[in-house]
Design a protein around this motif. Structure first.
Motif, PDB file in Angstrom:
ATOM      1  N   GLY A  14      39.154  35.827  42.001  1.00  0.00           N
ATOM      2  CA  GLY A  14      40.131  36.440  41.181  1.00  0.00           C
ATOM      3  C   GLY A  14      39.646  37.361  39.975  1.00  0.00           C
ATOM      4  O   GLY A  14      40.361  38.126  39.701  1.00  0.00           O
ATOM      5  N   ASN A  15      38.571  37.384  39.716  1.00  0.00           N
ATOM      6  CA  ASN A  15      37.712  38.216  38.747  1.00  0.00           C
ATOM      7  C   ASN A  15      37.546  39.633  38.941  1.00  0.00           C
ATOM      8  O   ASN A  15      37.371  40.599  38.597  1.00  0.00           O
ATOM      9  CB  ASN A  15      36.537  37.539  38.245  1.00  0.00           C
ATOM     10  CG  ASN A  15      36.461  36.752  36.979  1.00  0.00           C
ATOM     11  OD1 ASN A  15      36.090  37.400  35.950  1.00  0.00           O
ATOM     12  ND2 ASN A  15      36.933  35.506  37.117  1.00  0.00           N
ATOM     13  N   ILE A  16      37.585  39.672  40.688  1.00  0.00           N
ATOM     14  CA  ILE A  16      37.607  41.035  41.113  1.00  0.00           C
ATOM     15  C   ILE A  16      39.019  41.911  40.931  1.00  0.00           C
ATOM     16  O   ILE A  16      39.777  41.388  41.763  1.00  0.00           O
ATOM     17  CB  ILE A  16      37.290  40.954  42.657  1.00  0.00           C
ATOM     18  CG1 ILE A  16      36.102  40.311  42.808  1.00  0.00           C
ATOM     19  CG2 ILE A  16      37.269  42.288  43.083  1.00  0.00           C
ATOM     20  CD1 ILE A  16      35.797  39.863  44.339  1.00  0.00           C
ATOM     21  N   LEU A  17      39.084  42.760  39.887  1.00  0.00           N
ATOM     22  CA  LEU A  17      40.459  43.223  39.718  1.00  0.00           C
ATOM     23  C   LEU A  17      40.421  44.746  40.493  1.00  0.00           C
ATOM     24  O   LEU A  17      39.868  45.434  39.880  1.00  0.00           O
ATOM     25  CB  LEU A  17      40.519  43.452  38.102  1.00  0.00           C
ATOM     26  CG  LEU A  17      40.744  42.331  37.306  1.00  0.00           C
ATOM     27  CD1 LEU A  17      40.778  42.511  35.820  1.00  0.00           C
ATOM     28  CD2 LEU A  17      41.789  41.536  37.777  1.00  0.00           C
ATOM     29  N   SER A  18      41.215  44.748  41.441  1.00  0.00           N
ATOM     30  CA  SER A  18      41.334  45.839  42.212  1.00  0.00           C
ATOM     31  C   SER A  18      41.985  47.143  41.345  1.00  0.00           C
ATOM     32  O   SER A  18      41.323  48.130  41.574  1.00  0.00           O
ATOM     33  CB  SER A  18      42.539  45.757  43.230  1.00  0.00           C
ATOM     34  OG  SER A  18      41.868  44.515  44.181  1.00  0.00           O
ATOM     35  N   ALA A  19      42.883  46.878  40.485  1.00  0.00           N
ATOM     36  CA  ALA A  19      43.119  48.123  39.574  1.00  0.00           C
ATOM     37  C   ALA A  19      42.034  48.467  38.452  1.00  0.00           C
ATOM     38  O   ALA A  19      41.627  49.762  38.569  1.00  0.00           O
ATOM     39  CB  ALA A  19      44.217  47.513  38.476  1.00  0.00           C
ATOM     40  N   MET A  20      41.008  47.752  38.323  1.00  0.00           N
ATOM     41  CA  MET A  20      39.855  48.295  37.543  1.00  0.00           C
ATOM     42  C   MET A  20      38.920  48.992  38.434  1.00  0.00           C
ATOM     43  O   MET A  20      38.125  50.106  38.128  1.00  0.00           O
ATOM     44  CB  MET A  20      39.048  47.325  36.890  1.00  0.00           C
ATOM     45  CG  MET A  20      39.834  46.158  35.887  1.00  0.00           C
ATOM     46  SD  MET A  20      40.582  47.428  34.636  1.00  0.00           S
ATOM     47  CE  MET A  20      38.864  47.827  33.800  1.00  0.00           C
ATOM     48  N   LEU A  21      38.839  48.430  39.656  1.00  0.00           N
ATOM     49  CA  LEU A  21      38.006  49.353  40.888  1.00  0.00           C
ATOM     50  C   LEU A  21      38.665  50.489  41.225  1.00  0.00           C
ATOM     51  O   LEU A  21      37.735  51.548  41.179  1.00  0.00           O
ATOM     52  CB  LEU A  21      37.837  48.388  41.924  1.00  0.00           C
ATOM     53  CG  LEU A  21      36.902  47.031  41.895  1.00  0.00           C
ATOM     54  CD1 LEU A  21      36.907  46.142  42.941  1.00  0.00           C
ATOM     55  CD2 LEU A  21      35.663  47.317  41.249  1.00  0.00           C
ATOM     56  N   VAL A  22      39.749  50.399  41.471  1.00  0.00           N
ATOM     57  CA  VAL A  22      40.607  51.796  41.808  1.00  0.00           C
ATOM     58  C   VAL A  22      40.383  52.855  40.584  1.00  0.00           C
ATOM     59  O   VAL A  22      40.254  54.029  40.835  1.00  0.00           O
ATOM     60  CB  VAL A  22      41.976  51.620  42.198  1.00  0.00           C
ATOM     61  CG1 VAL A  22      42.780  52.708  42.196  1.00  0.00           C
ATOM     62  CG2 VAL A  22      42.119  50.734  43.511  1.00  0.00           C
ATOM     63  N   PRO A  95      40.293  37.251  33.582  1.00  0.00           N
ATOM     64  CA  PRO A  95      39.142  37.430  34.320  1.00  0.00           C
ATOM     65  C   PRO A  95      37.981  37.372  33.100  1.00  0.00           C
ATOM     66  O   PRO A  95      37.997  38.157  32.310  1.00  0.00           O
ATOM     67  CB  PRO A  95      39.055  38.873  34.925  1.00  0.00           C
ATOM     68  CG  PRO A  95      40.120  39.564  34.040  1.00  0.00           C
ATOM     69  CD  PRO A  95      40.953  38.345  33.623  1.00  0.00           C
ATOM     70  N   ILE A  96      36.870  36.654  33.189  1.00  0.00           N
ATOM     71  CA  ILE A  96      35.532  36.664  32.461  1.00  0.00           C
ATOM     72  C   ILE A  96      34.975  38.015  32.339  1.00  0.00           C
ATOM     73  O   ILE A  96      34.409  38.565  31.286  1.00  0.00           O
ATOM     74  CB  ILE A  96      34.657  35.651  32.942  1.00  0.00           C
ATOM     75  CG1 ILE A  96      33.673  35.446  31.509  1.00  0.00           C
ATOM     76  CG2 ILE A  96      34.180  35.840  34.066  1.00  0.00           C
ATOM     77  CD1 ILE A  96      32.797  34.034  31.778  1.00  0.00           C
TER      78      ILE A  96
END
Length: 194
Positions: A14-22, A95-96
């Protein structure tokens, strides 16, 4: 113990935020500084375009699918999928890795419901889609979908239903400002057909 492990696995993914990666690797921006500031699909799509919104949504669906598959392979009892979903929602919403400031978990809840109970998940998602078209709003329909799904699941398996209601409460908390905006007439209108 399996339920705890399932929740932890979900939280990590869950901590893997796709929006932040994009934002970071494709758009070279921090999406929390644009639009609503929410690191989620709707904000990315609204600010940077439909293509990036779809890619963000696909990333969230992918992480959800991988986490649920891992939990299913390690702990085959169906109830563990629900706990993995709870972990995914907690990780995505709080997300931590992003100072506990995450998205709202709609894509996660949608895929979780389809995988856990395909027929009821599909029906409630179709209801949400119709509500979205009629209301031109992205706040109330997803909350109605997860609430209806959760209430049904309580009647089938109380433990699973209660966990789904907790997921509903978490999502409602993340949507709290949008809920107030909607009922005070300040909600953003979105024509998804357009």
């Amino acid at each position: 113990m399996a339920r705890i492990w399932a929740t932890l696995i979900g939280y990590v993914f869950g901590n893997i935020l796709s929006a932040m990666l994009v934002g970071r690797f494709a758009l070279h921006v921090d999406p929390t500084h644009y639009g609503s500031g929410n690191p989620g699909t709707a904000n990315i799509g609204a600010v940077f375009g439909k293509k990036w919104g779809i890619i963000t949504c696909a990333g969230d669906l992918l992480k959800t699918g991988i986490a649920l598959l891992i939990v299913h392979l390690l702990f085959p009892d169906k109830i563990n999928l629900v706990y993995a979903g709870l972990g995914l929602i907690l990780g995505h919403c709080f997300p931590i890795l992003n100072h506990f400031d995450g998205g709202k978990g709609v894509a996660i809840a949608a895929l979780l419901s389809i995988i856990y109970d395909f027929r009821v998940g599909l029906i409630t998602l179709l209801i949400a889609l119709l509500l979205t078209i009629v209301m031109q709003n992205l706040t109330i329909p997803p909350l109605m979908f997860i609430l209806l799904f959760s209430i049904y699941e309580v009647t089938q398996t109380r433990e699973a239903g209660i966990v789904f209601l907790i997921i509903t409460a978490i999502m409602a908390f993340k949507f709290r400002h949008d809920i107030v905006a909607y009922f005070t007439g300040h909600g953003k209108r979105v024509d998804i057909l357009y």
